[in-house]
Write a protein that holds these residues in place. Structure first.
Motif, short mmCIF file in Angstrom:
data_model
loop_
_atom_site.label_atom_id
_atom_site.label_comp_id
_atom_site.label_asym_id
_atom_site.label_seq_id
_atom_site.Cartn_x
_atom_site.Cartn_y
_atom_site.Cartn_z
N LYS A 103 8.32 8.04 -2.69
CA LYS A 103 7.18 7.41 -2.00
C LYS A 103 5.91 7.65 -2.80
O LYS A 103 5.72 8.70 -3.42
CB LYS A 103 7.04 7.97 -0.59
N ALA A 104 5.03 6.63 -2.78
CA ALA A 104 3.75 6.75 -3.47
C ALA A 104 2.76 5.79 -2.82
O ALA A 104 3.15 4.82 -2.16
CB ALA A 104 3.90 6.41 -4.95
N LEU A 105 1.48 6.08 -2.99
CA LEU A 105 0.41 5.19 -2.53
C LEU A 105 -0.03 4.31 -3.69
O LEU A 105 -0.14 4.76 -4.83
CB LEU A 105 -0.77 6.00 -2.00
N LYS A 106 -0.28 3.07 -3.40
CA LYS A 106 -0.71 2.15 -4.44
C LYS A 106 -2.01 2.63 -5.07
O LYS A 106 -2.94 3.03 -4.37
CB LYS A 106 -0.90 0.74 -3.88
N GLY A 107 -2.06 2.60 -6.38
CA GLY A 107 -3.25 3.03 -7.09
C GLY A 107 -3.07 4.34 -7.81
O GLY A 107 -3.74 4.60 -8.80
N ASP A 108 -2.16 5.17 -7.31
CA ASP A 108 -1.88 6.45 -7.96
C ASP A 108 -0.91 6.22 -9.13
O ASP A 108 -0.09 5.31 -9.11
CB ASP A 108 -1.25 7.44 -6.99
N ASP A 139 0.83 -1.21 0.00
CA ASP A 139 0.00 0.00 0.00
C ASP A 139 0.86 1.26 0.00
O ASP A 139 0.55 2.24 -0.68
CB ASP A 139 -0.94 -0.01 1.21
N ASN A 140 1.93 1.23 0.78
CA ASN A 140 2.85 2.37 0.85
C ASN A 140 4.15 1.97 0.16
O ASN A 140 4.91 1.14 0.66
CB ASN A 140 3.12 2.76 2.30
N ILE A 141 4.39 2.59 -0.98
CA ILE A 141 5.50 2.18 -1.84
C ILE A 141 6.69 3.12 -1.63
O ILE A 141 6.53 4.34 -1.59
CB ILE A 141 5.08 2.23 -3.32
N GLU A 142 7.88 2.54 -1.48
CA GLU A 142 9.13 3.29 -1.52
C GLU A 142 9.96 2.75 -2.67
O GLU A 142 10.04 1.53 -2.86
CB GLU A 142 9.89 3.17 -0.20
#
Length: 378
Positions: A79-84, A52-55
């Motif tokens: 960093k990014a959130l899954k789905g974006d 869910d929380n991507i690095e």
């Protein structure tokens, strides 16, 4: 999830994405971006592979070619959130670990032009590479003993060199440079006999047993009394390449109470095709980390011998009191040359001594803060 990238600096190297979704494998072929235009890349990663929380970060094949900012500085993990959909830009890329910053270079001291080796009735040239701020702190450090000093950092060596001084500057910049390296020159014409344990078919009057006794019984006590070291086995490593890697295996196996970390590059395992390595049997088991690297262009047997070595050693854990933690690394383009061992060196040091997935930018900022603190002290 789609990751889009624009690169301000273009060359022919492919671009990879790495992160907490692929164990930070920096040259994973499953995560190579598609080149859309001269400066534009993209990749679609299936959602089930992503947390869910991507690095993540971008590389051009390995950490030696990772993204940096326009000034050559380390960048934070993205960093990014899954789905974006992620849209990123890279300003600059490292090339074979460069650029290197002078302020992080290690202090190189010649311990002796003629250090006595009583076990062999010879002398040897030996260096110490100390952290860049060694004399401005009161810290104690782990120690790595490396063979073939002629090919480790000296310019003009006939076969090239590992450039460990440059690589230690990179590790220090990344907050992973708290390490002393002891570099032992080989015996020139006696190199083969000193790096072979007892195989007269390879070298007459092999003296490897005497050499590893020298390292453990004479050199290490001297180093521990001369420098601020963490002398316990969990902070002590030994390593080398080719025959230097082979004798380091013997040293680690015959003295597991001394060494807990083995850095073995392109080892000459063909010398012992039966894998009957002598190992001490202690009442209390010793845990030993083994980082073993080989190039797939070194010969068809290199990878096969390394995998068989791992299998045999792990199979002997119940027979001997050594518990192994192996990491095998292969370079598809790697040849039996110092250049490739140089590239692998920082990865091996990090795994053996600083195994951590902390954000390198945060570690770098801590290293810089410590450096400023040292400078401010009288």
């Amino acid at each position: 999830m789609k990751f889009n990238l624009i690169s301000a600096e273009n060359d022919e190297r492919p671009v990879y994405i790495t992160g907490n979704f692929n164990n930070w494998d920096s040259r994973d072929g499953d995560f190579m971006l598609e080149k859309l235009e001269a400066d534009t890349y993209s990749i679609d990663i299936p959602a089930h592979l992503l947390p869910d929380n991507i690095e993540y970060k971008f590389t051009k094949g390995g950490w030696e070619n990772v993204e940096i900012d326009r000034y050559g500085n380390i960048t934070r993990n993205r960093k990014a959130l899954k789905g974006d959909e992620a849209n990123d830009m890279v300003e600059k890329w490292r090339t074979n670990w460069g650029p290197f910053k002078d302020e992080f270079f290690p202090i190189i001291e010649l311990i002796s032009e003629e250090f006595a080796i009583p076990q062999l009735d010879k002398t040897r040239k030996i260096w110490a590479l100390l952290p860049h701020n060694y004399y401005k702190t009161d810290r104690s450090y782990p120690v790595l003993y490396l063979q073939d000093a002629q090919n480790l950092f000296n310019e003009g060596s006939p076969f090239g060199n590992w450039e460990i001084d440059r690589k230690m500057s990179i590790l220090a910049e990344y907050g992973r440079g708290d390490l002393i390296i002891i570099a032992i020159e080989n015996g020139h014409q006696d190199r083969i006999s000193e790096y072979i344990l007892d195989s007269d078919s390879i070298a007459q009057n092999a003296e490897g047993k005497k050499y590893v006794r020298f390292l453990a019984d004479t050199l290490k006590p001297f180093v521990d009394t001369t420098y601020r070291t963490l002398s316990e086995r969990e902070f002590t490593g030994i390593g080398g390449s080719s025959l230097g890697g082979l004798i380091s295996i013997y040293g680690g196996f015959l003295y597991p109470e001394v060494y807990s970390k083995l850095m073995i590059f392109s080892p000459s395992l063909w010398v012992n095709p039966d894998y009957d390595f002598p190992m001490m049997n202690f009442k209390s088991p010793y845990s030993t980390k083994v980082y073993m690297y080989g190039g797939l262009q070194e010969g068809a047997d290199m990878a096969e011998r390394m995998r068989e070595f791992e299998k045999r050693m792990e199979g002997s854990e119940n027979q001997y009191s050594v518990q192994f933690d192996f990491k095998l690394s292969f370079n598809p383009e790697g040849r039996h040359q110092e250049f490739y061992w140089s590239q692998e060196f920082p990865r091996a040091v990090e795994w053996l001594f600083f195994d951590s997935h902390e954000d390198p930018k945060e570690l770098s900022e801590r290293a810089v803060a410590d450096k400023m603190k040292d400078i401010s002290q009288p």
